[in-house]
Enzyme design. Sequence first.
Site, PDB file in Angstrom:
ATOM      1  N   TYR A 273      12.559 -22.351  61.860  1.00 33.39           N
ATOM      2  CA  TYR A 273      13.889 -22.042  61.349  1.00 33.39           C
ATOM      3  C   TYR A 273      14.062 -20.546  61.066  1.00 33.39           C
ATOM      4  O   TYR A 273      15.108 -19.972  61.369  1.00 33.39           O
ATOM      5  CB  TYR A 273      14.165 -22.854  60.077  1.00 33.39           C
ATOM      6  CG  TYR A 273      14.253 -24.325  60.363  1.00 33.39           C
ATOM      7  CD1 TYR A 273      15.466 -24.906  60.706  1.00 33.39           C
ATOM      8  CD2 TYR A 273      13.124 -25.136  60.313  1.00 33.39           C
ATOM      9  CE1 TYR A 273      15.555 -26.253  60.981  1.00 33.39           C
ATOM     10  CE2 TYR A 273      13.205 -26.485  60.585  1.00 33.39           C
ATOM     11  CZ  TYR A 273      14.419 -27.032  60.920  1.00 33.39           C
ATOM     12  OH  TYR A 273      14.491 -28.367  61.192  1.00 33.39           O
TER      13      TYR A 273
ATOM     14  N   ASN B  56      25.846 -30.713  62.744  1.00 29.81           N
ATOM     15  CA  ASN B  56      26.291 -30.694  64.132  1.00 29.81           C
ATOM     16  C   ASN B  56      25.214 -31.173  65.097  1.00 29.81           C
ATOM     17  O   ASN B  56      24.770 -30.429  65.959  1.00 29.81           O
ATOM     18  CB  ASN B  56      26.697 -29.272  64.533  1.00 29.81           C
ATOM     19  CG  ASN B  56      28.070 -28.927  64.023  1.00 29.81           C
ATOM     20  OD1 ASN B  56      29.011 -29.679  64.191  1.00 29.81           O
ATOM     21  ND2 ASN B  56      28.185 -27.782  63.406  1.00 29.81           N
TER      22      ASN B  56
ATOM     23  N   CYS C 262      17.306 -29.881  69.110  1.00 26.96           N
ATOM     24  CA  CYS C 262      16.890 -29.628  67.742  1.00 26.96           C
ATOM     25  C   CYS C 262      15.477 -30.147  67.480  1.00 26.96           C
ATOM     26  O   CYS C 262      14.865 -29.804  66.489  1.00 26.96           O
ATOM     27  CB  CYS C 262      17.893 -30.253  66.776  1.00 26.96           C
ATOM     28  SG  CYS C 262      18.357 -31.930  67.201  1.00 26.96           S
ATOM     29  N   HIS C 263      14.963 -30.967  68.394  1.00 29.50           N
ATOM     30  CA  HIS C 263      13.604 -31.479  68.198  1.00 29.50           C
ATOM     31  C   HIS C 263      12.570 -30.377  68.416  1.00 29.50           C
ATOM     32  O   HIS C 263      11.419 -30.537  68.052  1.00 29.50           O
ATOM     33  CB  HIS C 263      13.348 -32.648  69.153  1.00 29.50           C
ATOM     34  CG  HIS C 263      13.534 -32.307  70.584  1.00 29.50           C
ATOM     35  ND1 HIS C 263      14.778 -32.326  71.204  1.00 29.50           N
ATOM     36  CD2 HIS C 263      12.635 -31.916  71.524  1.00 29.50           C
ATOM     37  CE1 HIS C 263      14.606 -31.971  72.481  1.00 29.50           C
ATOM     38  NE2 HIS C 263      13.328 -31.711  72.702  1.00 29.50           N
TER      39      HIS C 263
ATOM     40  N   GLU D 190       7.491 -33.469  76.279  1.00 30.01           N
ATOM     41  CA  GLU D 190       7.655 -32.155  76.905  1.00 30.01           C
ATOM     42  C   GLU D 190       6.333 -31.421  77.038  1.00 30.01           C
ATOM     43  O   GLU D 190       6.273 -30.311  77.524  1.00 30.01           O
ATOM     44  CB  GLU D 190       8.630 -31.310  76.078  1.00 30.01           C
ATOM     45  CG  GLU D 190      10.047 -31.856  76.133  1.00 30.01           C
ATOM     46  CD  GLU D 190      11.007 -30.923  75.422  1.00 30.01           C
ATOM     47  OE1 GLU D 190      10.545 -29.982  74.774  1.00 30.01           O
ATOM     48  OE2 GLU D 190      12.217 -31.151  75.528  1.00 30.01           O
TER      49      GLU D 190
END
Length: 109
Positions: free
Chosen positions: A22, A45, A53-54, A82
């Site tokens: 962050y 959002n 966002c992961h 991923e």
Amino acid sequence: MGFFEEVYKVVKMIPPGKVANYGQIARLAGNSKMARQVGWALHVNPYPGQIPCHRVVMKDGSLTKSFAFGGICVQKQMLMDEGVFVDDNFVVDMTKYKWDTEDSYEKGI
DNA sequence: ACCATGACTCCAT
DNA sequence: CATGGAGCCATGG
């Protein structure tokens, strides 16, 4: 809402197989002290499929317990899919998977 | 404008 | 290394 769009843009820029914290997002968005607002922005959002966002985790690599998409289990699943390894404690190895874009100098330790 | 809250981070113990 | 308190700032009541 300018900061929000910056956050979304930065998050969308995160490449697959990498994670960002962050504080990093906040700094790239313009303010290093906006870490909380980054998380808040993603929380209010949650665009599924648009904003990965992961790939956003804590500075120490810990996954956010208040993940909006059904929990950190899902987040862990997506990260593992991923190629990002997440241990049973829901912590990512930031030394290997941290997104290197402007902190490349940091790797030169 | 004030108080409370929060997907954060840092520092002290 | 785990936990707690303080600092941080935007948003909502």
